[in-house]
Structure formats: structure tokens, C-alpha cells
Design an enzyme around this catalytic site. Structure first.
Site, mmCIF file in Angstrom:
data_model
loop_
_atom_site.group_PDB
_atom_site.id
_atom_site.type_symbol
_atom_site.label_atom_id
_atom_site.label_comp_id
_atom_site.label_asym_id
_atom_site.label_seq_id
_atom_site.Cartn_x
_atom_site.Cartn_y
_atom_site.Cartn_z
ATOM 1 N N HIS A 57 -25.136 -6.706 -28.181
ATOM 2 C CA HIS A 57 -24.699 -6.632 -29.468
ATOM 3 C C HIS A 57 -24.187 -8.061 -30.258
ATOM 4 O O HIS A 57 -23.524 -8.168 -31.238
ATOM 5 C CB HIS A 57 -23.968 -5.629 -30.121
ATOM 6 C CG HIS A 57 -24.174 -4.075 -29.788
ATOM 7 N ND1 HIS A 57 -25.166 -3.361 -30.452
ATOM 8 C CD2 HIS A 57 -23.983 -3.254 -28.743
ATOM 9 C CE1 HIS A 57 -25.538 -2.260 -29.842
ATOM 10 N NE2 HIS A 57 -24.692 -2.324 -28.864
ATOM 11 N N ASN A 129 -26.088 3.447 -32.464
ATOM 12 C CA ASN A 129 -27.347 2.850 -32.449
ATOM 13 C C ASN A 129 -28.184 3.195 -33.464
ATOM 14 O O ASN A 129 -27.949 4.679 -34.302
ATOM 15 C CB ASN A 129 -27.981 2.910 -31.177
ATOM 16 C CG ASN A 129 -27.274 1.779 -30.030
ATOM 17 O OD1 ASN A 129 -26.782 0.962 -30.485
ATOM 18 N ND2 ASN A 129 -27.503 2.234 -28.868
#
Length: 485
Positions: A57, A129
Site C-alpha cells: 500500500h 480493500n
């Protein structure tokens, strides 16, 4: 404004700077003097402007907003932030998972969707997510999986061989592969995708009853996606397409919104479902556990400083509030440790004292010293620097304790190594696609398999066939070798 009207520049120690254009030297042609502290300070600060990027990320985009509850789920939770009419500020960070900090925004990848609720009972971080599931169900596999998404140690290139080799030997990944390689694997911007808590969590009500819960953020902007060809064209023009889209929309007053919905499962149902409800590779069928409306999240303010408020933003599933709890989801249990630990390494011991991470409510604890110890004691009395103490320092309150888990019965039911069906839900998803969606899925997989050895492709085709024979046949045709299996 003329230079005379500007405020006087200073060193970090507050001393006025006389000359920020010319280094101090020993005579007109002499060497630079070490006493030119302002020069040394500028160079030293520049050398330290970067911090370690996130392992996963790393590339992200964020904005602030408000979350408002407009429905009543108080029968399921005592969390104040989820009571009817409640409002709080939020910070949302979207991200790609595999790419580094300089990766292109529009690459095909899973997207992170992390929400920090600044509540009156502390920060609640819902860190998920844009997919309701993930590739693995056991945290042992996470470091190895992420290595397959990163660079090969010899070539320093991304390796489709490693990626498909891992997936072909991990059939639980098939459901997530099907999402990643579908249209939804490449949203056009953060506003055009859903967000999910992904894991199973707990809700605990005022009677101390537990319910299992799945969190869903449904975009009000609709879903928009790039094909691989469209993505490549966008990346050829700009690598910052998501930042441009999100920042620009908020600046123009086109505030994106999401509806927060939940699926609720009575605690005892965990013993009855035909699947393990704590398995991160599984969804709960909406026909069994329909979506329930909770509230609306709107993003309406861009950060003033990206580094301070997005790069240093630290989200962790360990941040919960009374009325929200965890579950036996193995990957969630590992993330409770690993996320906070990553932040301590990347940002510092007291990373949650940084303004973007600091709760908006009183904070009282006995953590002591170490790097970044720039704030006053959190325990209120200089003599109360340990616990228990007799000086009126902060103390525990057992009224916040969660009820004990009621999971019982056959322990093998929750053993990820036994009796798992990794194919039905992936096949059900595949059969929901229309012909065009299926063909794009086949083509995307075939492109992603370029250069992968035939033995690995054959193993993966076996998994596709177990989900649906047409799935395997479609991929084989897209590969151009229909008689390979």
C-alpha cells in the site's frame, strides 16, 4: 508582496537568517565554512526528508470528510459512532497494494480502502480493500505472497512466474484472482469503487450480546473501470491519475460519497454456515445475510500537506472502539499486530501522537520515552507513571470488557487446512459475468501469464476448471492453446 513585507526566515532554532542565497566562505575564493550552520541545517534536513515507504500500500491518495449515521443499528452495537444521528470526522486513504511509491496509479491491482473514524471514544480504523475477500486465509502465507508481487531478487523486475506459481499452489486465491482479473481489477479512480472491511468483525450491543459483522462501503458514483489497453494509455499520459481525479474532484466541490452497509450474523450462526464465516477468502451470501443500511460517508476536504497527512497517516485494525470487536479470522488476528508494528518502525515509537493520527478525545496511558516523545505525560500526575498506583492515575474499567466467545463444537470446522471448498464461490462469481465480462477476464489472465512456464499454467487451469469448466476453456483459448490441458 515585496521581500520587505515577508516574515523573516529563521533557522529551526528560531534565529533570523541573513543570507539564504550565498554560502559563507573564508574570503572571496575560500572554502565554505563549517560555521555556516544554516547551510548545514538545510543539507542535513534534505538528507532526512524521506521515511521508509510502506511495504504494501505504498502509493496512496487521501481526503478528509464526514461520516453520518442515518439508520438505526443500535440493537447490534453500543458504539457511539454507530448510533442514529451520530457524526464524526473521517480520513480515508486509498492505495494500490503491490506497487511502490512511484508506481502508476492506474495499474491493475487490488486497492486499499482505509477509513479512520475520529470518534469521541477513540480512533476506529477500518482497514480494508476494494474487494470483500483476499488471496489467503492464513497469515503464514502473507509475507511469501507479497514477495511474489514485488521484484525478483536477481532481475529486479516484477515476476509473473512467481505470481502464478504461488497462486497455482494456493487454490484459496482463486476467488480473489477472479475479481482482480475482472473489470473491477482496474477502477478508473478511487471514487468509482466500493470499499470493504473484508474481515469478519464483532458488534457488541448494550446487553453485551455479540453479532458477527461484515462492513461494506458502496460507492454512489457508480463503477467505472479501465481495460488493460485503456490503462496503458492513461499511464502513458500520467502516472498520477488517481491523485489528479480525487484531489481535483474535492477541490471542485464534487464531493464523493459512499453508503456504509453491514451484514449481520447472529453469533450462534457461526456454527451453522456451510462455510467458515471467518475465512477471508469467502463472502457471506447476501440472500442469507442481506445488507443493512447504516450511514453515509462524504469526502469534502483535501489535506493541506500530503506528507504529514497522507504519507504519515497510520491505519491499524488494532484501533477499535467499545461496541466494535474482532473475530477468530486468522489473518485479522495477525494484522492486529503487524500493522501497528509497521507504523512504529516506519514513523516512530509514538506515531499515534502525530496530528493526523491523534485521537480527538482524551488519551491516557503510561507509555514512556523513546523517539518522538514530544508531548506531555498522558497520565496526569507526575507521580503516577506506573500502574497500578495510589496517585489517581488512569485505571482499567471492566465495564468495557467484551463477552466471551461462544464458538465451540468441532475445532476442525475452523481449521483452514481441512475440508475447504475453494471453488464454489469463485465459480458462482464467474457465472455472474456476462459474455463480454468473461472474455475480458480471459484476456486479462492470458496477458498476465505471459512468460509463465507451461507447467504452472496447467496447474492454474486445473483450478479454473474446478470452479467452472468454461472458465478454464476460456483462458486456454485466450492463451491460444486450446488443446494444452
Amino acid at each position: 508582496m515585496s521581500r520587505k513585507e515577508c516574515p523573516v526566515m529563521t533557522t529551526t532554532g528560531g534565529a533570523p537568517v541573513a543570507d539564504n542565497q550565498n554560502s559563507l566562505t573564508a574570503g572571496e575564493r575560500g572554502p565554505i565554512l563549517l560555521q555556516d550552520y544554516h547551510l548545514i541545517e538545510k543539507l542535513a534536513h534534505q538528507n532526512r526528508e524521506r521515511i521508509p515507504e510502506r511495504v504494501v500500500h505504498a502509493k496512496g491518495w487521501g481526503a478528509y470528510g464526514r461520516f453520518t449515521v442515518d439508520h438505526d443499528i443500535s440493537r447490534y452495537t453500543r458504539a457511539r459512532v454507530l448510533q442514529p444521528g451520530a457524526e464524526c470526522e473521517v480520513l480515508v486513504r486509498f492505495s494500490t497494494v503491490a506497487g511502490e511509491l512511484g508506481a502508476a496509479d492506474a495499474e491493475r491491482d487490488v486497492r486499499g480502502f482505509a477509513v479512520k473514524f475520529y470518534t469521541e471514544e477513540g480512533n476506529w480504523d477500518l482497514v480494508g480493500n476494494n474487494t470483500p475477500i483476499f488471496f489467503i486465509r492464513d497469515p503464514y502465507k502473507f509475507p511469501d505472497f507479497i514477495r511474489t508481487q514485488k521484484r525478483h531478487p536477481r532481475t529486479n523486475l516484477r515476476s509473473p512466474v512467481a505470481m502464478w506459481d504461488f497462486w497455482s499452489q494456493s487454490p484459496e486465491s482463486l476467488h480473489q484472482i477472479t475479481i482482480l482479473m475482472s473489470d473491477r481489477g482496474c477502477p478508473t479512480a478511487p471514487m468509482y469503487m466500493n470499499g470493504y472491511g473484508s474481515h469478519t468483525f464483532s458488534l457488541i450491543n448494550a446487553d453485551n450480546e455479540r453479532f458477527w459483522v461484515k462492513f461494506h462501503f458502496k460507492t454512489r458514483q457508480g463503477h467505472r473501470h479501465y481495460t488493460n489497453a485503456e490503462s496503458a494509455e492513461v499511464i502513458g499520459r500520467t502516472r498520477e491519475s488517481y491523485q489528479e481525479a480525487l484531489f481535483g474532484a474535492v477541490e471542485r466541490g464534487e464531493y464523493p460519497k459512499w453508503d456504509l452497509k453491514v451484514q449481520i450474523m447472529p453469533e450462534e450462526d457461526a456454527e451453522k454456515t456451510p462455510y467458515n464465516p471467518f475465512d477471508l477468502t469467502k463472502v457471506w451470501p447476501h440472500g442469507d445475510y442481506p445488507l443493512i443500511d447504516v450511514g453515509v460517508m462524504e469526502l469534502d476536504r483535501n489535506p493541506e500537506n500530503y506528507f504529514a497527512e497522507v504519507e504519515q497517516a497510520a491505519f491499524s485494525p488494532s484501533n477499535i472502539v467499545p461496541g466494535v470487536g474482532f473475530s477468530p479470522d486468522k489473518v485479522l488476528q495477525a494484522r492486529i499486530f503487524s500493522y501497528a508494528d509497521a507504523h512504529r518502525y516506519r514513523l516512530g515509537t509514538h506515531y499515534e501522537a502525530l496530528p493526523v493520527n491523534a485521537p480527538r478525545c482524551p488519551v491516557r496511558h503510561y507509555h514512556k520515552d523513546g523517539p518522538m516523545r514530544f508531548f506531555k505525560p498522558r497520565h496526569g500526575n507526575v507521580d503516577a507513571y506506573y500502574e497500578p498506583n495510589s496517585f489517581g492515575g488512569p485505571a482499567q474499567d471492566k465495564s468495557y470488557a467484551e463477552p466471551p466467545l461462544k464458538i465451540s463444537g468441532d475445532a476442525s470446522r475452523y481449521d483452514h487446512r481441512k475440508g475447504n471448498d475453494d471453488y464454489t464461490q469463485a465459480g458462482n462469481l464467474f457465472r455472474l459475468f456476462d459474455d463480454g465480462q468473461k472474455q475480458r477476464l480471459f484476456n486479462n489472465i492470458a496477458e498476465a501469464m505471459h512468460g509463465v512456464p507451461e507447467r504452472i499454467i496447467k496447474k492454474q487451469l486445473e483450478h479454473f476448471a474446478k470452479a467452472d469448466p468454461a472458465y478454464a476453456e476460456g483462458v486456454k483459448n485466450a492463451l491460444g492453446w486450446p488443446d494444452a490441458a
